[in-house]
Write a protein that holds these residues in place. Structure first.
Motif, PDB file in Angstrom:
ATOM      1  N   LEU A 100       0.522  -1.556  -0.129  1.00  0.00           N
ATOM      2  CA  LEU A 100      -0.274  -0.275  -0.270  1.00  0.00           C
ATOM      3  C   LEU A 100       1.208   0.731   0.128  1.00  0.00           C
ATOM      4  CD1 LEU A 100      -3.045  -0.812   2.174  1.00  0.00           C
ATOM      5  CD2 LEU A 100      -3.195  -0.719   0.049  1.00  0.00           C
ATOM      6  N   VAL A 101       1.434   1.136   0.983  1.00  0.00           N
ATOM      7  CA  VAL A 101       2.863   2.176   0.942  1.00  0.00           C
ATOM      8  C   VAL A 101       3.048   2.934  -0.705  1.00  0.00           C
ATOM      9  CG1 VAL A 101       4.849   3.180   1.757  1.00  0.00           C
ATOM     10  CG2 VAL A 101       3.402   2.622   3.394  1.00  0.00           C
ATOM     11  N   ALA A 102       3.837   1.500  -0.990  1.00  0.00           N
ATOM     12  CA  ALA A 102       4.256   1.428  -2.779  1.00  0.00           C
ATOM     13  C   ALA A 102       3.759   2.493  -3.132  1.00  0.00           C
ATOM     14  CB  ALA A 102       5.305  -0.190  -3.392  1.00  0.00           C
ATOM     15  N   GLY A 103       2.458   1.804  -4.167  1.00  0.00           N
ATOM     16  CA  GLY A 103       1.236   2.662  -4.326  1.00  0.00           C
ATOM     17  C   GLY A 103       0.870   3.706  -4.142  1.00  0.00           C
ATOM     18  N   LEU A 104       1.080   4.141  -2.509  1.00  0.00           N
ATOM     19  CA  LEU A 104       0.340   5.683  -2.719  1.00  0.00           C
ATOM     20  C   LEU A 104       1.828   6.133  -3.243  1.00  0.00           C
ATOM     21  CD1 LEU A 104      -1.305   5.325   1.157  1.00  0.00           C
ATOM     22  CD2 LEU A 104      -1.646   5.797  -1.263  1.00  0.00           C
ATOM     23  N   LEU A 105       2.919   6.028  -2.956  1.00  0.00           N
ATOM     24  CA  LEU A 105       4.122   6.685  -3.741  1.00  0.00           C
ATOM     25  C   LEU A 105       4.560   6.908  -4.761  1.00  0.00           C
ATOM     26  CD1 LEU A 105       6.929   5.495  -0.197  1.00  0.00           C
ATOM     27  CD2 LEU A 105       5.077   7.842  -0.490  1.00  0.00           C
ATOM     28  N   GLU A 106       4.013   5.547  -5.200  1.00  0.00           N
ATOM     29  CA  GLU A 106       4.057   5.822  -6.355  1.00  0.00           C
ATOM     30  C   GLU A 106       3.165   6.865  -7.554  1.00  0.00           C
ATOM     31  OE1 GLU A 106       3.606   2.338 -10.016  1.00  0.00           O
ATOM     32  OE2 GLU A 106       4.073   2.070  -8.319  1.00  0.00           O
ATOM     33  N   ALA A 107       1.705   6.807  -6.792  1.00  0.00           N
ATOM     34  CA  ALA A 107       0.920   7.756  -7.149  1.00  0.00           C
ATOM     35  C   ALA A 107       1.996   9.298  -6.941  1.00  0.00           C
ATOM     36  CB  ALA A 107       0.072   7.305  -6.887  1.00  0.00           C
ATOM     37  N   VAL A 108       2.044   8.928  -5.731  1.00  0.00           N
ATOM     38  CA  VAL A 108       2.276  11.185  -5.641  1.00  0.00           C
ATOM     39  C   VAL A 108       3.627  11.385  -6.601  1.00  0.00           C
ATOM     40  CG1 VAL A 108       3.698  11.869  -4.484  1.00  0.00           C
ATOM     41  CG2 VAL A 108       2.373  10.719  -3.271  1.00  0.00           C
ATOM     42  N   VAL A 109       4.384  10.355  -6.795  1.00  0.00           N
ATOM     43  CA  VAL A 109       5.884  10.382  -7.723  1.00  0.00           C
ATOM     44  C   VAL A 109       5.042  10.934  -8.863  1.00  0.00           C
ATOM     45  CG1 VAL A 109       7.813   9.788  -9.136  1.00  0.00           C
ATOM     46  CG2 VAL A 109       7.198   9.286  -6.131  1.00  0.00           C
ATOM     47  N   LEU A 110       3.969   9.673  -9.159  1.00  0.00           N
ATOM     48  CA  LEU A 110       4.216  10.343 -11.350  1.00  0.00           C
ATOM     49  C   LEU A 110       2.756  11.535 -10.887  1.00  0.00           C
ATOM     50  CD1 LEU A 110       2.510   6.879 -12.107  1.00  0.00           C
ATOM     51  CD2 LEU A 110       5.166   8.046 -12.723  1.00  0.00           C
ATOM     52  N   THR A 111       2.039  11.713  -9.596  1.00  0.00           N
ATOM     53  CA  THR A 111       1.529  13.128  -9.966  1.00  0.00           C
ATOM     54  C   THR A 111       2.632  13.947 -10.297  1.00  0.00           C
ATOM     55  OG1 THR A 111      -0.099  12.897  -8.812  1.00  0.00           O
ATOM     56  CG2 THR A 111      -0.051  14.551  -8.895  1.00  0.00           C
ATOM     57  N   LEU A 112       4.104  14.351  -9.164  1.00  0.00           N
ATOM     58  CA  LEU A 112       4.577  14.785  -9.368  1.00  0.00           C
ATOM     59  C   LEU A 112       5.630  15.178 -10.504  1.00  0.00           C
ATOM     60  CD1 LEU A 112       6.231  15.118  -5.980  1.00  0.00           C
ATOM     61  CD2 LEU A 112       4.626  16.653  -7.044  1.00  0.00           C
ATOM     62  N   VAL A 113       6.139  13.639 -10.856  1.00  0.00           N
ATOM     63  CA  VAL A 113       6.012  13.872 -13.139  1.00  0.00           C
ATOM     64  C   VAL A 113       4.785  14.451 -13.849  1.00  0.00           C
ATOM     65  CG1 VAL A 113       6.847  12.203 -15.162  1.00  0.00           C
ATOM     66  CG2 VAL A 113       7.869  12.001 -12.722  1.00  0.00           C
ATOM     67  N   LEU A 114       3.384  14.351 -13.965  1.00  0.00           N
ATOM     68  CA  LEU A 114       2.463  14.759 -14.879  1.00  0.00           C
ATOM     69  C   LEU A 114       2.491  16.697 -14.958  1.00  0.00           C
ATOM     70  CD1 LEU A 114      -0.350  12.069 -14.651  1.00  0.00           C
ATOM     71  CD2 LEU A 114       1.256  12.297 -16.624  1.00  0.00           C
ATOM     72  N   LEU A 115       2.632  17.001 -13.457  1.00  0.00           N
ATOM     73  CA  LEU A 115       2.931  18.584 -13.463  1.00  0.00           C
ATOM     74  C   LEU A 115       4.064  19.346 -13.671  1.00  0.00           C
ATOM     75  CD1 LEU A 115       1.616  18.385  -9.258  1.00  0.00           C
ATOM     76  CD2 LEU A 115       0.605  19.244 -11.183  1.00  0.00           C
ATOM     77  N   ARG A 116       5.093  17.890 -14.283  1.00  0.00           N
ATOM     78  CA  ARG A 116       6.632  18.658 -14.636  1.00  0.00           C
ATOM     79  C   ARG A 116       5.629  18.838 -16.591  1.00  0.00           C
ATOM     80  NH1 ARG A 116      11.274  19.983 -12.011  1.00  0.00           N
ATOM     81  NH2 ARG A 116      12.506  19.210 -13.708  1.00  0.00           N
ATOM     82  N   ARG A 117       5.634  17.499 -15.967  1.00  0.00           N
ATOM     83  CA  ARG A 117       5.328  17.074 -18.424  1.00  0.00           C
ATOM     84  C   ARG A 117       4.340  18.502 -18.414  1.00  0.00           C
ATOM     85  NH1 ARG A 117       6.927  13.573 -22.128  1.00  0.00           N
ATOM     86  NH2 ARG A 117       4.522  13.009 -23.582  1.00  0.00           N
ATOM     87  N   LEU A 118       3.252  18.744 -17.642  1.00  0.00           N
ATOM     88  CA  LEU A 118       2.450  18.925 -18.455  1.00  0.00           C
ATOM     89  C   LEU A 118       1.743  20.045 -17.481  1.00  0.00           C
ATOM     90  CD1 LEU A 118      -0.053  15.635 -18.567  1.00  0.00           C
ATOM     91  CD2 LEU A 118       1.266  16.529 -20.374  1.00  0.00           C
ATOM     92  N   PRO A 119       2.379  21.430 -17.898  1.00  0.00           N
ATOM     93  CA  PRO A 119       1.932  22.334 -16.765  1.00  0.00           C
ATOM     94  C   PRO A 119       0.770  23.369 -16.972  1.00  0.00           C
ATOM     95  CG  PRO A 119       4.074  22.790 -18.235  1.00  0.00           C
ATOM     96  CD  PRO A 119       3.284  21.268 -18.442  1.00  0.00           C
ATOM     97  N   THR A 120       0.131  23.119 -18.345  1.00  0.00           N
ATOM     98  CA  THR A 120      -0.228  24.330 -18.504  1.00  0.00           C
ATOM     99  C   THR A 120      -1.432  23.778 -17.882  1.00  0.00           C
ATOM    100  OG1 THR A 120      -0.110  23.045 -20.658  1.00  0.00           O
ATOM    101  CG2 THR A 120       1.265  25.100 -20.190  1.00  0.00           C
ATOM    102  N   ARG A 121      -2.729  24.415 -18.090  1.00  0.00           N
ATOM    103  CA  ARG A 121      -3.937  23.995 -18.151  1.00  0.00           C
ATOM    104  C   ARG A 121      -4.660  23.099 -19.262  1.00  0.00           C
ATOM    105  NH1 ARG A 121      -7.772  26.961 -18.059  1.00  0.00           N
ATOM    106  NH2 ARG A 121      -9.801  25.852 -17.398  1.00  0.00           N
ATOM    107  N   ASP A 122      -4.755  22.184 -19.058  1.00  0.00           N
ATOM    108  CA  ASP A 122      -5.650  20.286 -20.124  1.00  0.00           C
ATOM    109  C   ASP A 122      -7.010  20.361 -19.710  1.00  0.00           C
ATOM    110  OD1 ASP A 122      -5.534  19.395 -22.076  1.00  0.00           O
ATOM    111  OD2 ASP A 122      -4.289  18.417 -21.272  1.00  0.00           O
TER     112      ASP A 122
END
Length: 487
Positions: A100-122
């Motif tokens: 569960l901790v691995a899944g939650l942290l993975e979701a957080v990391v991917l969210t941060l990656v997406l915020l960097r990759r897709l910084p504009t409103r979509d």
């Protein structure tokens, strides 16, 4: 040229595929556990090795992503220790905490990656991702979460843990969908990472539904589902070794995307899940739908999301229409402007003159036309060069424009010949205007002109022809003067 060396990521991909196939031959023992975790660890190590190269954007986030996979491996080791060594199959178990901790942290990391990759409103991408995740959320609620809430053999902690798994999977699914519909370049590392996440989620859902429907998975089936996880670990490692990982977290520019067929098919399939589930339960329950409330809610949400997506699409079409309209206006303007002088060109003149005659006829107003020609322009060009000639044309156009009224029309008819249309004027007034423009002509140059007063009946061609004939009279009489066309 020598034989090109195969990149490391391709070698690892081949080795990984062979290892996963070999895994099917392992017996249900510690050999299987060791083989499984060795393959998984190799994917984590491969990703970390790939991240050591220079220039990887957000390398820390990708290392955190590899750390999440390491937590999952720790969970596998803990599960095997309790099950194989201690013969303890209690639930929840310590392994669940790792998962569960691995899944939650993975979701957080991917969210941060997406915020960097897709910084504009979509908004379009967000809505599409929610549609895809929402369709699976309905299925997960009906078959995975609701039964847990009704299970009498689970403690409160057990229910919470059991529900947490599909919730985390739905969160990861939404993030994968957001990646896939987010636009931007899809390099090799992007495809490998997305394929790994899809493989992981497919294996997770396969295990969950197998448990729900109490399907007795044999050795081959359990190996097949394990292979889904192993492929995920391996693809993450290949993605880390791929050169494209360096740019995967770089910001991309979101533009109005094309509504492709695969996206349409995917969204259509997602929106059909709720009615199909309704039909399935009605058929299974002899017209009795046990989850009617949840399915009705899901249909309403899907309908509202589709309407929201259509609204975004309509706004996109409107924006594109506005852009096309502006571009059309700009092209029309450019098509009617002389590129050198910025004056109206011959095409614009030939469109404007008949309209001006029609207005003068309707309003009973006088109209005068003059055709002007720079004297000895060819000689000036030959002496000073074409660049000097172009400069003379531009500066003469600007000087003459400053000396006429806003309602007057000055156009470059061709070469060094210009046409001037003056409403509400007479022949003498036009001659006086030309006398005022003559000293404005730059570099001490002069011009000749022919003047024609519209008789109220003649066509644009006839009026221009009279003025043009008068121009040649002015030239024959010595240039630097104006001549009147006979009525």
């Amino acid at each position: 040229m020598g034989r090109q060396e195969r990149p490391l990521w391709k070698w690892y991909l081949v080795v990984m595929a062979v290892a996963v196939m070999a895994y099917f031959a392992t017996p249900d023992s510690w050999v299987q556990t060791i083989s499984y975790n060795a393959i998984a660890l190799s994917g984590i190590i491969a990703m970390l090795i790939g991240l050591r190269r220079d220039g990887v954007t957000a390398a820390g986030l990708w290392r955190a992503f590899a750390g999440c996979q390491m937590l999952a491996v720790c969970g596998d080791v803990a599960y095997a220790w309790y099950a194989r060594h201690l013969h303890d199959f209690s639930y929840p178990a310590p392994a669940d905490a790792f998962y569960l901790v691995a899944g939650l942290l993975e979701a957080v990391v991917l969210t941060l990656v997406l915020l960097r990759r897709l910084p504009t409103r979509d908004p379009a991408g967000v809505i599409e991702a929610v549609i895809l995740a929402g369709a699976f959320a309905l299925v997960a609620w009906v078959y995975l979460m609701k039964p847990v809430t009704e299970a009498a053999d689970l403690t409160a902690v057990g229910r919470l843990v059991a529900i947490s798994y599909p919730v985390i999977d739905l969160l990861l699914l939404a993030l994968v969908a957001r990646m896939l519909v987010g636009g931007g370049a899809r390099n090799g590392a992007f495809r490998l990472l997305a394929a790994g996440m899809v493989s992981y989620l497919a294996a997770d859902y396969a295990w969950a539904f197998t448990d729900h429907f109490q399907f007795d998975a044999g050795t081959f089936t359990s190996h097949l589902m394990d292979a889904g996880y192993l492929l995920a670990f391996g693809l993450y490692g290949v993605a880390g070794l791929h050169p494209g990982i360096a740019d995967l977290a770089k910001p991309i520019l979101i533009s109005d995307r094309h509504f492709s067929r695969w996206r349409l098919a995917l969204l259509a399939g997602a929106t059909l899940i709720a009615p199909l589930l309704l039909a399935w339960q009605a058929w299974q329950g002899h017209h009795r739908v046990t989850d009617a409330g949840a399915i009705a809610f899901g249909c309403i949400v899907m309908f509202l999301l589709v309407v929201a997506r259509m609204a975004v699409l309509v706004r996109q079409v409107e924006r594109q229409a506005d852009v096309l309209e502006r571009q059309t206006e700009e092209l029309t303007e450019l098509a009617q402007r002389d590129a050198l002088t910025g004056l109206a060109n011959r095409r614009a003149w030939e469109q404007a003159l008949p309209k001006a005659l029609e207005r003068a006829r309707r309003d009973g107003r006088p109209l005068v036309l003059a055709v002007m020609d720079l004297d000895h322009f060819k000689r000036y060009n030959d002496r000073f060069g074409h660049q000097a000639g172009d400069r003379l044309l531009k500066e003469a156009s600007a000087a003459w424009t400053s000396g006429i009224r806003g309602d007057d029309l000055l156009a470059r008819y061709g070469g060094e010949e210009f046409a001037l249309l003056v409403p509400d004027s007479s022949g003498p007034q036009m001659a006086a205007l030309l006398d005022r423009l003559r000293p404005l002509t730059p570099f001490g140059q002069t011009f000749s002109a022919g003047i024609a007063v519209w008789d109220g009946e003649e066509t644009a061609t006839d009026l221009f022809g009279r003025a043009d004939a008068a121009l040649y009279v002015a030239k024959d009489e010595g240039r630097n003067r104006a001549a009147f066309a006979p009525a």
